[in-house]
Motif scaffolding. Structure first.
Motif, mmCIF file in Angstrom:
data_model
loop_
_atom_site.group_PDB
_atom_site.id
_atom_site.type_symbol
_atom_site.label_atom_id
_atom_site.label_comp_id
_atom_site.label_asym_id
_atom_site.label_seq_id
_atom_site.Cartn_x
_atom_site.Cartn_y
_atom_site.Cartn_z
ATOM 1 N N ARG A 134 0.727 -1.302 -0.035
ATOM 2 C CA ARG A 134 -0.173 -0.151 0.046
ATOM 3 C C ARG A 134 0.969 1.285 0.003
ATOM 4 N NH1 ARG A 134 -6.111 -0.468 -0.126
ATOM 5 N NH2 ARG A 134 -6.377 -2.572 0.763
ATOM 6 N N SER A 159 -3.875 -0.179 -7.351
ATOM 7 C CA SER A 159 -5.235 0.353 -8.111
ATOM 8 C C SER A 159 -6.431 -0.949 -8.124
ATOM 9 C CB SER A 159 -5.323 0.562 -9.381
ATOM 10 O OG SER A 159 -4.828 -0.427 -10.448
ATOM 11 N N ASP A 182 -8.680 -3.355 -2.568
ATOM 12 C CA ASP A 182 -9.986 -2.627 -1.957
ATOM 13 C C ASP A 182 -9.634 -1.300 -1.279
ATOM 14 O OD1 ASP A 182 -11.775 -4.787 -2.894
ATOM 15 O OD2 ASP A 182 -11.496 -5.953 -0.945
ATOM 16 N N PRO A 183 -10.437 -0.327 -1.368
ATOM 17 C CA PRO A 183 -10.262 0.911 -0.723
ATOM 18 C C PRO A 183 -10.254 0.780 0.738
ATOM 19 C CG PRO A 183 -12.155 1.022 -1.549
ATOM 20 C CD PRO A 183 -11.814 -0.253 -2.118
ATOM 21 N N GLY A 204 -10.747 5.745 1.786
ATOM 22 C CA GLY A 204 -10.923 5.670 0.298
ATOM 23 C C GLY A 204 -9.502 5.479 -0.479
ATOM 24 N N GLU A 205 -8.505 5.621 0.448
ATOM 25 C CA GLU A 205 -7.292 5.280 -0.228
ATOM 26 C C GLU A 205 -6.771 3.750 -0.580
ATOM 27 O OE1 GLU A 205 -4.110 7.919 2.239
ATOM 28 O OE2 GLU A 205 -5.444 7.185 3.630
ATOM 29 N N ARG A 206 -6.150 3.680 -1.658
ATOM 30 C CA ARG A 206 -5.572 2.248 -1.945
ATOM 31 C C ARG A 206 -4.226 2.253 -1.690
ATOM 32 N NH1 ARG A 206 -10.183 2.719 -5.566
ATOM 33 N NH2 ARG A 206 -11.470 0.890 -5.394
ATOM 34 N N SER A 224 -8.389 6.261 -8.639
ATOM 35 C CA SER A 224 -8.152 4.871 -7.832
ATOM 36 C C SER A 224 -7.623 5.113 -6.629
ATOM 37 C CB SER A 224 -6.893 4.206 -8.505
ATOM 38 O OG SER A 224 -7.094 4.059 -9.977
ATOM 39 N N GLY A 225 -7.648 6.231 -5.685
ATOM 40 C CA GLY A 225 -7.457 6.474 -4.655
ATOM 41 C C GLY A 225 -5.806 6.256 -4.186
#
Length: 253
Positions: A79, A128, A131-132, A136-138, A180-181
């Protein structure tokens, strides 16, 4: 993004800013994979922090793909990516020895700029698909530029242009990956206490430190690493290049 239990990759993590970053990420609870051309140095830091070490040429697509697969197998999908790998030779375009060989310029661009882009693109492709998180970040990418991107000195044509390229890719990459967060930031350090600078005579180190307005000393790698962890934690930091230099502005030479 909180660090605890996150899988992180640090390129150039075998020494200097990268090693300090690997230590800071581990202290925050992340699982760290160190990518470095110097595999022995990477193994030493990995053993210290309980991470893994992977020999890797960041400018080579195949080796980075293999390294990322190895890191994912050990720690799960990454991540966090921190790009610290780089080279910084000083050489004039025109000198008494003649004109700078094109291959020397090309190698600096390959490692510092293409290497950063190579790791960024492969990390983003994998992140990408994750799952977020609740935010909301990936994923989060932190690149390393230099104040030389803005005030390159004589003898830094290759280095300064490679780091200016890293600054230039930051915002468009952040804009593209926003859907894509995945956040993208860059740090532009000033004069930091790395192995290269430690090799200089003490008087030379003190002279360089004295050129920094405040604090009048060389930056400590742990201070760079602290900024990395803040960027990871602060979701509103995106698309930005942050100078960390004690208000230093480089002179021509």
């Amino acid at each position: 993004m909180k660090l605890k239990d996150m899988s992180a990759i640090v390129t150039g993590g075998g020494s200097g800013l990268g090693a300090a970053t690997a230590r800071a990420l581990t202290a925050g609870g992340a699982k760290v994979a160190i990518f470095d051309f110097n595999e022995e140095a990477a193994r030493a830091v990995a053993a210290e922090i309980g991470g893994i070490a992977v020999g890797c040429d960041v400018a080579n697509a195949d080796t980075v793909e293999a390294a990322m697969a190895e890191a994912a197998k050990a720690h799960g999908p990454a991540r966090i990516l921190v790009n610290c790998a780089g080279v910084g030779p000083a050489k004039k375009v025109l000198s008494k020895a003649g004109v700078m060989p094109l291959d020397e310029y090309r190698r600096v661009i390959e490692v510092n700029l293409i290497g950063t882009f190579n790791c960024l693109r492969l990390f983003a492709a994998a992140a990408s698909a994750l799952d977020p998180l609740e935010t909301g970040e990936r994923g989060v990418i932190v690149n390393t530029a230099s104040v030389a991107a803005y005030e390159g000195q004589i003898g830094q044509t290759a280095y300064a242009s490679s780091k200016a390229g890293v600054v230039g890719l930051t915002l468009p990459a952040a804009r593209e990956f926003a859907a894509s967060g995945i956040r993208v930031c860059t740090i532009a350090p000033g004069i930091f206490e790395t192995a290269m600078l430690k090799a200089l005579p003490e008087a030379a180190q003190q002279s360089l430190g004295a050129a920094v307005p405040f604090p009048s000393r060389l930056g400590e790698p742990a201070e760079f690493a602290k900024l990395v962890t803040h960027i990871v934690d602060n979701v509103m930091l995106n698309g930005e290049t942050i100078r960390i230099d004690g208000a230093l502005r480089l002179a021509p030479r």
